[in-house]
Design a protein around this motif. Structure first.
Motif, mmCIF file in Angstrom:
data_model
loop_
_atom_site.group_PDB
_atom_site.id
_atom_site.type_symbol
_atom_site.label_atom_id
_atom_site.label_comp_id
_atom_site.label_asym_id
_atom_site.label_seq_id
_atom_site.Cartn_x
_atom_site.Cartn_y
_atom_site.Cartn_z
ATOM 1 N N ILE A 152 0.845 -1.196 0.000
ATOM 2 C CA ILE A 152 0.000 0.000 0.000
ATOM 3 C C ILE A 152 0.883 1.249 0.000
ATOM 4 N N ALA A 153 1.909 1.255 0.866
ATOM 5 C CA ALA A 153 2.806 2.416 0.927
ATOM 6 C C ALA A 153 3.490 2.645 -0.414
ATOM 7 N N ALA A 154 3.928 1.570 -1.062
ATOM 8 C CA ALA A 154 4.581 1.713 -2.366
ATOM 9 C C ALA A 154 3.610 2.235 -3.407
ATOM 10 N N MET A 155 2.358 1.759 -3.358
ATOM 11 C CA MET A 155 1.357 2.237 -4.311
ATOM 12 C C MET A 155 1.102 3.741 -4.132
ATOM 13 N N LEU A 156 0.992 4.196 -2.874
ATOM 14 C CA LEU A 156 0.776 5.616 -2.610
ATOM 15 C C LEU A 156 1.964 6.446 -3.082
ATOM 16 N N ARG A 157 3.162 5.944 -2.838
ATOM 17 C CA ARG A 157 4.367 6.648 -3.286
ATOM 18 C C ARG A 157 4.426 6.727 -4.805
ATOM 19 N N ASP A 158 4.183 5.606 -5.472
ATOM 20 C CA ASP A 158 4.303 5.559 -6.925
ATOM 21 C C ASP A 158 3.236 6.395 -7.616
ATOM 22 N N ASN A 159 2.125 6.672 -6.933
ATOM 23 C CA ASN A 159 1.071 7.509 -7.511
ATOM 24 C C ASN A 159 1.216 8.973 -7.093
ATOM 25 N N GLY A 160 2.363 9.319 -6.519
ATOM 26 C CA GLY A 160 2.636 10.706 -6.181
ATOM 27 C C GLY A 160 1.730 11.264 -5.105
ATOM 28 N N LEU A 161 1.352 10.424 -4.132
ATOM 29 C CA LEU A 161 0.408 10.862 -3.105
ATOM 30 C C LEU A 161 1.103 11.179 -1.779
ATOM 31 N N GLY A 162 2.391 11.450 -1.830
ATOM 32 C CA GLY A 162 3.081 11.991 -0.674
ATOM 33 C C GLY A 162 3.594 10.981 0.327
ATOM 34 N N ALA A 163 3.425 9.693 0.088
ATOM 35 C CA ALA A 163 3.906 8.682 1.031
ATOM 36 C C ALA A 163 5.359 8.335 0.743
ATOM 37 N N THR A 164 6.155 8.228 1.812
ATOM 38 C CA THR A 164 7.557 7.828 1.660
ATOM 39 C C THR A 164 7.910 6.604 2.499
ATOM 40 N N GLY A 165 6.959 6.106 3.287
ATOM 41 C CA GLY A 165 7.222 4.945 4.112
ATOM 42 C C GLY A 165 6.002 4.560 4.918
ATOM 43 N N TYR A 166 6.176 3.570 5.827
ATOM 44 C CA TYR A 166 5.047 3.087 6.620
ATOM 45 C C TYR A 166 5.539 2.591 7.969
ATOM 46 N N ASP A 167 4.604 2.434 8.886
ATOM 47 C CA ASP A 167 4.831 1.779 10.166
ATOM 48 C C ASP A 167 3.568 0.998 10.500
ATOM 49 N N MET A 168 3.695 -0.036 11.323
ATOM 50 C CA MET A 168 2.545 -0.873 11.637
ATOM 51 C C MET A 168 2.856 -1.754 12.829
#
Length: 493
Positions: A152-168
């Motif tokens: 999910i984090a990679a998808m958000l990053r690749d679509n230019g939606l401001g994500a650079t990483g995740y935590d869980m």
């Protein structure tokens, strides 16, 4: 995004566990302390033969014989998973490989053997745990869990939606027991030959719990600093920013700063991003799932034992036990992903215990010494498991056993033995949620006759596992550890 939801459910609910300490993929053969101290019991004459060599029990003295056994088993399961998206994880220090370890404890694995011998007849009873036998916990979840969030984090990053990483945070626990009750009769045809016929009833009881929580997304702030924000808050803020950009685009169009075609393309891109983000909102609170399973099966068992000189030869065949586990689950809707449907509420799941052939030989070169050999063949590919997973195996499971027993004195006996287990594993069969690995096991122990009617036993058993490296569809390394301590006693009446 429905597929994404199903990936969450699949990753969590397919987390099955078993604490089988010896035997096939779904079968425990460690049903007595005698087995722990010498696994090659397939042609031995003893009360533990109610499970391992029931035909041979007919050669025990007349009277009532009772055996009580307690085992404690401790296992670890270690999976080293590799995924490019793990580098986006806050706790992963930029590494693409991560170790996930589960701890499985079975503090009480009981078994009871009983036999009443009269004349040529032997009436027998056995209670044991022929499958499962404990609880396993992966305190930090599994690689298949984290792959979903990392994706999910990679998808958000690749679509230019401001994500650079995740935590869980994530976890998985499973508890699985298959209780077995065996009733049968052996008949001594002659002083050299006996035969056996019986039935075993299996009752399966399992519970699986899994959770993904506290999902956070790394974003870059206006001052260039990276911050982790709650997934739900990130989604709301990102949608608000995109709506603001849509308004700015309309203003730019009205001012003639962009063309209608450019405005339409920007609007379509913004609406698509908002749609994707809104459909992720349902995961902002994480995922909590539960599945309980129960099932019942019954199958016949036949055996034969033959004495010739200083040799004793024996064989046993357990027919396939057809079991259909019924789900009581938080998953109510059918899915296009089959792994999810395995845990759908009310679903009946194929979990057959495969047929098993055992053959053994015992040689007594002198009266106080017994040497044992054994062979086990599990008909895994002829059983029926959910999604035809048995077809993904390369071949059936084979086990080779050897051991020795020595009467040091009339009251004190020592023994030791080993077992080599070889499964038909393939990359398509293996997964981090439920796996077995080729192994070599060894055990040793002793018996002491407290009196002519009471015998106490103690044993230690350990399994050393290989490493299995899976290349496709994901990169994972699998291994396990296993240690068992056992205490028991036999009483003659």
């Amino acid at each position: 995004m429905k597929i994404l939801k199903n990936c969450f459910v699949s990753a969590l609910l397919t987390a099955t566990v078993t604490t089988a300490t010896a035997g096939g993929i779904l079968t425990n053969t460690n049903q007595s302390i005698d087995f722990l101290r010498n696994p090659a019991r397939d042609a031995a004459i003893g009360l533990d033969g109610v499970y391992s060599n029931p035909a041979g029990v007919a050669f025990l003295p007349e009277g009532f014989h009772l055996g009580l056994n307690w085992q404690y088993a401790h296992q670890t399961r270690t999976v080293t998973s590799t995924d490019a998206n793990f580098a986006l994880g806050r706790k992963n220090n930029g590494q693409t490989s991560k170790v996930f370890e589960g701890v499985a404890d079975a503090p009480v694995i009981p078994s009871i053997q009983a036999a009443w011998n009269k004349g040529n007849w032997s009436m027998q009873f056995n209670f044991s745990v022929p499958g499962g036998g404990g609880k396993c916990e992966f305190a930090e979840g599994l690689g298949s869990f984290e792959r979903v969030v990392g994706g999910i984090a990679a998808m958000l990053r690749d679509n230019g939606l401001g994500a650079t990483g995740y935590d869980m945070n994530s976890m998985m626990t499973g508890r699985q027991y298959y209780y077995g009750i065996q009733l049968g009769t052996a008949y001594k045809v002659s002083e050299s030959l006996s035969v056996y016929g019986g039935l075993r009833l299996l009752y399966g009881d399992a519970t699986y719990r899994a959770r993904i929580s506290n999902i956070q997304v790394a974003t870059t702030l206006a001052d260039g600093q990276q911050a982790y924000v709650d997934f739900g808050s990130y989604l709301e803020a990102t949608v608000a920013t995109i709506n603001q950009q849509k308004q700015q685009g309309q203003q730019a169009l009205a001012a003639g700063l962009i063309t209608a075609e450019e405005a339409q393309a920007a609007l379509a891109k913004a609406d698509g991003a908002i749609q994707r983000l809104n459909m992720l909102q349902k995961y902002s609170e994480g995922v909590n799932l539960l599945c309980n399973q129960t099932g019942l099966g019954i199958a016949p068992i036949i055996g034969i034992d033959y004495k010739i000189g200083n040799f004793n030869l024996a064989a046993k065949y357990e027919f396939k036990t057809q079991i259909r586990m019924t789900n009581e689950s938080t998953v109510f809707e059918a899915s296009e992903i089959d792994a999810v449907n395995k845990y759908k509420d009310g679903e009946k799941v194929n979990e057959d215990a495969p047929a098993l052939l055992t053959v053994g030989a015992q040689w007594s070169p002198i009266e106080s010494l017994r040497l044992n050999l054994g062979y086990h063949h599990y008909f895994d590919k002829q059983a029926t498991w959910y999604n035809n997973s048995q077809d993904k195996l390369d071949h059936n499971t084979n086990e080779f056993l050897a051991g020795a027993e020595w009467d040091v004195t009339d009251r004190f006996t020592v023994s030791a033995g080993g077992q080599m287990t070889r499964y038909g594993l393939t990359d398509q069969y293996m997964n981090d949620m439920s796996f077995v690995v080729n192994s070599i096991s060894y055990g040793f122990g002793c018996n002491y006759k407290v009196s002519d009617k009471v015998k106490v036993k103690v044993a230690y058993f350990q399994t050393d596992y290989d490493n299995y490296n899976r290349v496709s569809p994901t990169q994972d390394n699998f291994t396990r550890t296993n240690r068992v301590l056992g205490l028991g006693c036999d009483i003659d009446f």
